[in-house]
Design a protein around this motif. Structure first.
Motif, PDB file in Angstrom:
ATOM      1  N   GLU A 339      18.391 -48.516 -14.155  1.00 28.66           N
ATOM      2  CA  GLU A 339      17.440 -47.621 -14.810  1.00 28.66           C
ATOM      3  C   GLU A 339      16.433 -48.466 -15.581  1.00 28.66           C
ATOM      4  N   ALA A 340      15.153 -48.173 -15.405  1.00 25.88           N
ATOM      5  CA  ALA A 340      14.105 -48.953 -16.068  1.00 25.88           C
ATOM      6  C   ALA A 340      13.094 -48.028 -16.713  1.00 25.88           C
ATOM      7  N   VAL A 341      12.585 -48.452 -17.864  1.00 27.76           N
ATOM      8  CA  VAL A 341      11.513 -47.749 -18.568  1.00 27.76           C
ATOM      9  C   VAL A 341      10.455 -48.784 -18.941  1.00 27.76           C
ATOM     10  N   PHE A 342       9.208 -48.524 -18.589  1.00 27.79           N
ATOM     11  CA  PHE A 342       8.106 -49.415 -18.941  1.00 27.79           C
ATOM     12  C   PHE A 342       7.095 -48.656 -19.797  1.00 27.79           C
ATOM     13  N   ASP A 343       6.488 -49.366 -20.710  1.00 25.82           N
ATOM     14  CA  ASP A 343       5.461 -48.759 -21.556  1.00 25.82           C
ATOM     15  C   ASP A 343       4.065 -48.968 -20.999  1.00 25.82           C
ATOM     16  N   GLU A 344       3.950 -49.772 -19.951  1.00 23.62           N
ATOM     17  CA  GLU A 344       2.649 -50.024 -19.348  1.00 23.62           C
ATOM     18  C   GLU A 344       2.714 -49.695 -17.870  1.00 23.62           C
TER      19      GLU A 344
END
Length: 461
Positions: A339-344
């Motif tokens: 699971e990954a979350v990026f702010d850009e």
């Protein structure tokens, strides 16, 4: 309230107390169909929640299969709000299948419920399964076995959400699992409450309905069951997570249920492997022979006393596991394992197969301790417009899901490590291997990873 009703109420409260925590911020979610079982649980759980300073949220899923379903949803909302609870409605949209409708509707319902749980921040979902449901499932299981069909899994009081990856990190609690359906309706009558009778429960096209009809004249089939939490078995074989969510290392002495959970956790798949193929694998492990096989998308290597269960890159290629584009601030899951979350914007998550020679020296060193056949299943991140992959965890916020998934699955099978907590507050703690550690990208050594253990008995943060 009759003495029988009072005794039932106290039993259910004790079961809720045995698993759930009091006075914490996370709500508890309760799916509400309006049927007798869910209506009885609603009232019992609402009383418990008030006494324990917990927020209880009701959710109703409209499958769109009955013209009266909007009316049922409104009745559910009224019942929940009459108890001072928040209520959320969801509808199963899209075309409905012409075959396998029951299983598809069940999966859609669980996925929608899981989505609401993540939305409101719940970790535990209450369901109204009863001793009658256990007996009906046993009846269906026996018929499936006679027909050579893979049998259904057994209901337990505490088990993971059956959908993946939507249900990641969520547990189902069934506090009515030892109670009779008739006793719950007696309780509702004594309180002057009604419920909805779904005509599908009597439709002979559905296996559950046929089981219910067959058991109507066999009351002993639903005698009270021993509470499942009292039958947990200690699991003493250490299990060590591999880096990057690739799988596990363990010994050969594993119960079939633990082996099944390990395979599906390592592969990121949906269905637990059962039947003869799993039994054959268990026999090979017990024999002590050295071997390498694949099953359920996982690669199993037995060498001496040691066993490695890892994601099989070849299976990923055969099934065309696609890269996952990452939207800013939105958690995305790739291959059921990461699971990954990026702010850009501008990143995508994919596998390392075919990209290993383009990794940096440091990233290749981080993978060097892993067997060459499984390195291609490592997750990497690629920036749009770039061709230099980066091992997942160097940038963005990444969680490797197999360790926690395995812990919850083992708990659902009643298999626990010594000292493991099987209560709600354990869901708030970290699990070794789930997230990158500070030394994850150091040059690997022969030092074994710490054994996979559920967190010790700690209060939630």
């Amino acid at each position: 309230m009759t003495p029988a009703d009072s005794a039932l109420t106290e039993r259910v409260r004790a079961r809720l107390d045995a698993r759930l925590s009091g006075g914490i911020d996370a709500p508890v979610l309760i799916p509400l169909s309006g049927g007798g079982d869910s209506m009885a649980l609603l009232g019992l759980a609402a009383d418990w929640a008030r006494a324990r300073a917990r927020r209880l949220v009701a959710v109703t899923i409209d499958h769109g299969l009955n013209p009266d379903s909007p009316v049922w949803s409104r009745r559910c909302r009224t019942a929940a709000e009459a108890l001072g609870l928040d209520w959320i409605g969801r509808r199963w949209e899209g075309e409905k299948p012409t075959t396998g409708l029951t299983a598809t509707a069940r999966a859609a319902r669980h996925a929608l419920i899981a989505g609401v749980a993540h939305e409101v921040g719940a970790h535990v979902i209450l369901t109204g399964h009863t001793a009658d449901d256990v007996a009906e499932a046993d009846w269906m299981r026996a018929r499936s076995a006679q027909e050579g069909v893979s049998p259904l899994g057994r209901l337990r009081d505490w088990s993971p959400s059956p959908v993946w990856p939507e249900g990641r990190g969520l547990m189902l609690l069934r506090p009515l699992l030892t109670e009779r359906r008739a006793a719950l309706r007696d309780l509702l009558r004594s309180l002057g409450q009604d419920w909805i009778e779904d005509p599908a429960n009597l439709d002979p096209r559905f296996g559950r309905s046929r089981a219910r009809r067959a058991l109507e004249d066999a009351p002993d089939a639903t005698a009270p069951l021993a509470f499942a939490s009292a039958r947990s078995e200690a699991l003493t074989t250490p299990i060590r997570p591999l880096p990057f969510g690739l799988g596990f290392e363990t010994g050969r002495d594993l119960p079939p249920a633990a082996l099944s959970a390990m395979l599906v956790s390592a592969s990121g798949g949906q269905a637990l492997p059962r039947g003869e193929r799993l039994a054959a694998l268990a026999r090979r492990l017990a024999s002590g022979e050295d071997f390498t096989v694949t099953l359920s998308g996982a690669r199993i290597e037995g060498v001496g006393e040691h066993v490695r269960v890892a994601r099989e890159p070849g299976e990923m290629r055969r099934r065309s596991v696609a890269p996952v584009p990452l939207s800013p601030g939105v958690a995305a899951v790739w291959d059921g394992r990461v699971e990954a979350v990026f702010d850009e914007p501008g990143w995508r998550l994919t596998g390392a197969h075919g990209l290993l020679n383009r990794l940096s020296d440091a990233d290749r060193a981080a993978l060097s301790a892993l067997p060459a056949p499984v390195r291609g299943a490592a997750p990497v991140l690629i920036r749009d417009g770039g061709d230099a992959p980066v091992l997942a965890g160097r940038v963005g916020r990444v969680r490797f899901l197999p360790p926690r998934r395995l812990n919850l699955a083992l708990s659902g099978f009643g298999l626990v490590f010594p000292g493991e907590t099987t209560q709600e507050h354990g869901l708030f703690d970290g699990v070794h291997g789930e997230t990158p550690t500070t030394d994850l990208f150091s040059v690997a050594t022969d030092e074994p990873a710490p054994p996979l253990r559920a967190p010790q008995d700690r209060k939630p943060r």
